[in-house]
Structure formats: C-alpha cells, structure tokens
Design a protein around this motif. Sequence first.
Motif, PDB file in Angstrom:
ATOM      1  N   UNK A 152       4.729 -14.412 -62.803  1.00 43.56           N
ATOM      2  CA  UNK A 152       5.975 -15.054 -62.402  1.00 43.56           C
ATOM      3  C   UNK A 152       6.053 -16.462 -62.992  1.00 43.56           C
ATOM      4  N   UNK A 153       4.950 -17.187 -62.967  1.00 41.11           N
ATOM      5  CA  UNK A 153       4.902 -18.531 -63.531  1.00 41.11           C
ATOM      6  C   UNK A 153       4.992 -18.550 -65.042  1.00 41.11           C
ATOM      7  N   UNK A 154       4.767 -17.411 -65.669  1.00 40.82           N
ATOM      8  CA  UNK A 154       4.810 -17.322 -67.130  1.00 40.82           C
ATOM      9  C   UNK A 154       6.152 -16.819 -67.651  1.00 40.82           C
ATOM     10  N   UNK A 155       7.114 -16.681 -66.749  1.00 40.09           N
ATOM     11  CA  UNK A 155       8.457 -16.272 -67.164  1.00 40.09           C
ATOM     12  C   UNK A 155       9.049 -17.375 -68.044  1.00 40.09           C
ATOM     13  N   UNK A 156       9.540 -17.010 -69.202  1.00 39.77           N
ATOM     14  CA  UNK A 156      10.112 -17.982 -70.136  1.00 39.77           C
ATOM     15  C   UNK A 156      11.492 -18.410 -69.658  1.00 39.77           C
ATOM     16  N   UNK A 157      11.671 -19.711 -69.502  1.00 36.38           N
ATOM     17  CA  UNK A 157      12.955 -20.290 -69.090  1.00 36.38           C
ATOM     18  C   UNK A 157      13.702 -20.798 -70.319  1.00 36.38           C
ATOM     19  N   UNK A 210      15.081 -23.539 -70.743  1.00 34.12           N
ATOM     20  CA  UNK A 210      14.794 -24.962 -70.961  1.00 34.12           C
ATOM     21  C   UNK A 210      13.420 -25.210 -71.566  1.00 34.12           C
ATOM     22  N   UNK A 211      12.583 -24.177 -71.667  1.00 37.10           N
ATOM     23  CA  UNK A 211      11.237 -24.335 -72.224  1.00 37.10           C
ATOM     24  C   UNK A 211      11.304 -24.695 -73.706  1.00 37.10           C
ATOM     25  N   UNK A 212      10.382 -25.537 -74.132  1.00 40.39           N
ATOM     26  CA  UNK A 212      10.272 -25.839 -75.558  1.00 40.39           C
ATOM     27  C   UNK A 212       9.741 -24.597 -76.275  1.00 40.39           C
ATOM     28  N   UNK A 213       9.842 -24.588 -77.589  1.00 38.25           N
ATOM     29  CA  UNK A 213       9.331 -23.453 -78.361  1.00 38.25           C
ATOM     30  C   UNK A 213       7.834 -23.259 -78.132  1.00 38.25           C
ATOM     31  N   UNK A 214       7.099 -24.363 -78.100  1.00 36.40           N
ATOM     32  CA  UNK A 214       5.651 -24.286 -77.895  1.00 36.40           C
ATOM     33  C   UNK A 214       5.343 -23.701 -76.520  1.00 36.40           C
ATOM     34  N   UNK A 215       6.038 -24.179 -75.497  1.00 32.10           N
ATOM     35  CA  UNK A 215       5.816 -23.686 -74.142  1.00 32.10           C
ATOM     36  C   UNK A 215       6.176 -22.207 -74.038  1.00 32.10           C
ATOM     37  N   UNK A 234       4.339 -16.614 -73.396  1.00 31.97           N
ATOM     38  CA  UNK A 234       4.316 -15.219 -73.843  1.00 31.97           C
ATOM     39  C   UNK A 234       2.900 -14.760 -74.142  1.00 31.97           C
ATOM     40  N   UNK A 235       2.121 -15.605 -74.807  1.00 29.94           N
ATOM     41  CA  UNK A 235       0.745 -15.258 -75.142  1.00 29.94           C
ATOM     42  C   UNK A 235      -0.104 -15.134 -73.879  1.00 29.94           C
ATOM     43  N   UNK A 236       0.060 -16.065 -72.953  1.00 30.20           N
ATOM     44  CA  UNK A 236      -0.706 -16.013 -71.712  1.00 30.20           C
ATOM     45  C   UNK A 236      -0.319 -14.802 -70.858  1.00 30.20           C
ATOM     46  N   UNK A 237       0.957 -14.456 -70.837  1.00 29.74           N
ATOM     47  CA  UNK A 237       1.397 -13.273 -70.083  1.00 29.74           C
ATOM     48  C   UNK A 237       0.735 -12.009 -70.633  1.00 29.74           C
ATOM     49  N   UNK A 238       0.653 -11.896 -71.950  1.00 33.75           N
ATOM     50  CA  UNK A 238      -0.026 -10.737 -72.551  1.00 33.75           C
ATOM     51  C   UNK A 238      -1.497 -10.704 -72.139  1.00 33.75           C
ATOM     52  N   UNK A 239      -2.134 -11.868 -72.120  1.00 35.78           N
ATOM     53  CA  UNK A 239      -3.551 -11.939 -71.749  1.00 35.78           C
ATOM     54  C   UNK A 239      -3.767 -11.601 -70.276  1.00 35.78           C
TER      55      UNK A 239
END
Length: 112
Positions: free
Chosen positions: A72-77, A79-84, A89-94
């Motif tokens: 849930x905390x890894x949902x891309x918003x 307002x997130x920067x490209x890096x964030x 996305x990478x952390x969600x896969x992990x």
Amino acid sequence: MIKSIQEALDSGKLQEILSARNELRYLYKIDERLLGDLIRLLEPFDVASRHPSAGKTPTIHLTLPTRVTLLKGLHVDPDDSDVTSQLKEMLARKVEEKLPIHIIHKMATSQP
C-alpha cells in the motif's frame, strides 16, 4: 542513517561540519525533497523488519498484514518524482517476490 542526515541538515550541524572541512560542495548535490521522500518510503520497511524479530513469540500472523501495508505504501502517486516512482515499483516487485503469501499465512491471519 538517512534520518540522521536529514536531522543534521535541518539543525545546521552538517553545514558546520562540512564548512569546517572545506567540503560544503557535498551539500549542493543533496536533493532534500528526495531525501524526505526516501525516508517516508523506507519507514514502513523499518517497522516491518522489527515485527518478525519478536524472539520466541510466533509472528506468522503478521506476514500478510505486513505485506499489504508495504505494498500500500508503495503505490505510485501522481505527485511522486520519477526517481521515487521507479523506486516504489522496484520495491513493490521485491516485496511480492520476497514475501509470497501461502494458505498458512491466510489461515494464521484469519479470526477464529
């Protein structure tokens, strides 16, 4: 560790130390917004890493809720920067890879 860098920046101590060493150039490359984003992003992982460390207390019932909270905390918003966004996305896969959910996790989480 990242929190301590932010605290040192906020207090001015880091500037003092680097100024005394003639190393202020290191401050110019710090993106304070990204630093804050990274701290907020990693806080749930810090909390999650402490839960399974309950010593002799069973914690299998925490696996499913922990996974859900992390994802849930890894949902891309928007307002997130490209890096964030990329990091989320990478952390969600992990998380999905390293915390697979089996029937036993669901059984341990369900109420009697």
